[in-house]
Structures are given as C-alpha cells and as structure tokens.
Design a protein around this motif. Sequence first.
Motif, PDB file in Angstrom:
ATOM      1  N   ILE A  34       0.844  -1.133   0.060  1.00 23.72           N
ATOM      2  CA  ILE A  34      -0.072   0.149   0.113  1.00 23.72           C
ATOM      3  C   ILE A  34       0.836   1.201  -0.128  1.00 23.72           C
ATOM      4  CG2 ILE A  34      -1.495   1.499   1.399  1.00 23.72           C
ATOM      5  CD1 ILE A  34      -2.918  -1.301   2.288  1.00 23.72           C
ATOM      6  N   GLY A  35       2.078   1.165   0.543  1.00 20.40           N
ATOM      7  CA  GLY A  35       2.898   2.193   0.652  1.00 20.40           C
ATOM      8  C   GLY A  35       3.230   2.852  -0.713  1.00 20.40           C
ATOM      9  N   LYS A  36       3.189   1.931  -1.581  1.00 14.33           N
ATOM     10  CA  LYS A  36       3.823   2.307  -3.037  1.00 14.33           C
ATOM     11  C   LYS A  36       2.726   2.932  -3.718  1.00 14.33           C
ATOM     12  CE  LYS A  36       6.747  -1.749  -3.009  1.00 14.33           C
ATOM     13  NZ  LYS A  36       7.280  -3.024  -3.757  1.00 14.33           N
ATOM     14  N   LEU A  37       1.483   2.899  -3.219  1.00 14.43           N
ATOM     15  CA  LEU A  37       0.437   3.268  -3.936  1.00 14.43           C
ATOM     16  C   LEU A  37       0.087   4.891  -3.732  1.00 14.43           C
ATOM     17  CD1 LEU A  37      -2.315   0.744  -3.250  1.00 14.43           C
ATOM     18  CD2 LEU A  37      -1.166   1.005  -5.206  1.00 14.43           C
ATOM     19  N   GLU A  38      -0.745   5.553  -4.611  1.00 14.68           N
ATOM     20  CA  GLU A  38      -0.917   7.010  -4.158  1.00 14.68           C
ATOM     21  C   GLU A  38      -1.656   7.117  -2.917  1.00 14.68           C
ATOM     22  OE1 GLU A  38      -2.843   8.885  -7.404  1.00 14.68           O
ATOM     23  OE2 GLU A  38      -1.475   8.087  -8.949  1.00 14.68           O
ATOM     24  N   VAL A  45      -7.898   1.292  -0.004  1.00 14.33           N
ATOM     25  CA  VAL A  45      -7.515   0.039   0.142  1.00 14.33           C
ATOM     26  C   VAL A  45      -7.609  -0.286   1.708  1.00 14.33           C
ATOM     27  CG1 VAL A  45      -5.435  -1.472   0.557  1.00 14.33           C
ATOM     28  CG2 VAL A  45      -5.981  -0.037  -1.635  1.00 14.33           C
ATOM     29  N   TRP A  46      -7.148   0.636   2.670  1.00 10.22           N
ATOM     30  CA  TRP A  46      -7.357   0.549   4.090  1.00 10.22           C
ATOM     31  C   TRP A  46      -8.805   0.548   4.391  1.00 10.22           C
ATOM     32  CZ3 TRP A  46      -4.304  -1.901   6.982  1.00 10.22           C
ATOM     33  CH2 TRP A  46      -3.008  -1.924   6.692  1.00 10.22           C
ATOM     34  N   LEU A  47      -9.479   1.132   3.816  1.00  8.42           N
ATOM     35  CA  LEU A  47     -11.019   1.127   4.188  1.00  8.42           C
ATOM     36  C   LEU A  47     -11.603  -0.067   3.683  1.00  8.42           C
ATOM     37  CD1 LEU A  47     -12.383   4.819   3.037  1.00  8.42           C
ATOM     38  CD2 LEU A  47     -12.311   3.798   5.354  1.00  8.42           C
ATOM     39  N   GLY A  48     -11.260  -0.594   2.646  1.00  6.10           N
ATOM     40  CA  GLY A  48     -11.655  -2.104   2.273  1.00  6.10           C
ATOM     41  C   GLY A  48     -11.148  -2.912   3.275  1.00  6.10           C
TER      42      GLY A  48
END
Length: 89
Positions: A34-38, A45-48
């Motif tokens: 996730i750290g690589k995403l905007e 993603v974290w909400l999912g």
Amino acid sequence: MRNISCSNIYEVVDVVNHNTRSLVRIVQRTNGRIGKLEKRSRSHVWLGIIFGAVVELCFMEQNQKIAALDERISALNEEIKELRYKEGD
C-alpha cells in the motif's frame, strides 16, 4: 490461518497466537504494498481492509451463535432420548 475446534485452553491459545502472527505478517506485507500506492488509493485500500475485517468479525460472531445453538440442540436431543427410554420402561 488455522481454524480447528478446540477443547483445551492451551489449544485455543496456540491457535489464537498462530492466527495473530499470520495476521501481523499479512498486515506488514499489505502495508508495504500500500505504501507504494498514491495517497488516495491507500485510504481506499485501508477502508476495504477494515470493512473486510468487520465483516469477518460478524461471521465469527454468527458462527459462535450457531455453535451454541448446536450444543443446545444436542443437549435437547439427549434429553429426548432419555425421556423416550424412560417412557419405554
């Protein structure tokens, strides 16, 4: 993750510890990806992930209730068998 029916507190603790370690590894790997995403994508993603965890907890609670009902049904079936046996005497 491991999922077994435990009759011993030590088995329960072992399963919980194993599942916790597995969950920590999953979160660490996911956090790296996730750290690589905007920034905006990361929050989605974290909400999912949080939503998925809540749904899983609901399923776990539902399974516990079903297990409790199964135990009650088994006890009632045993009581019915005893009553039928006494009635036959």
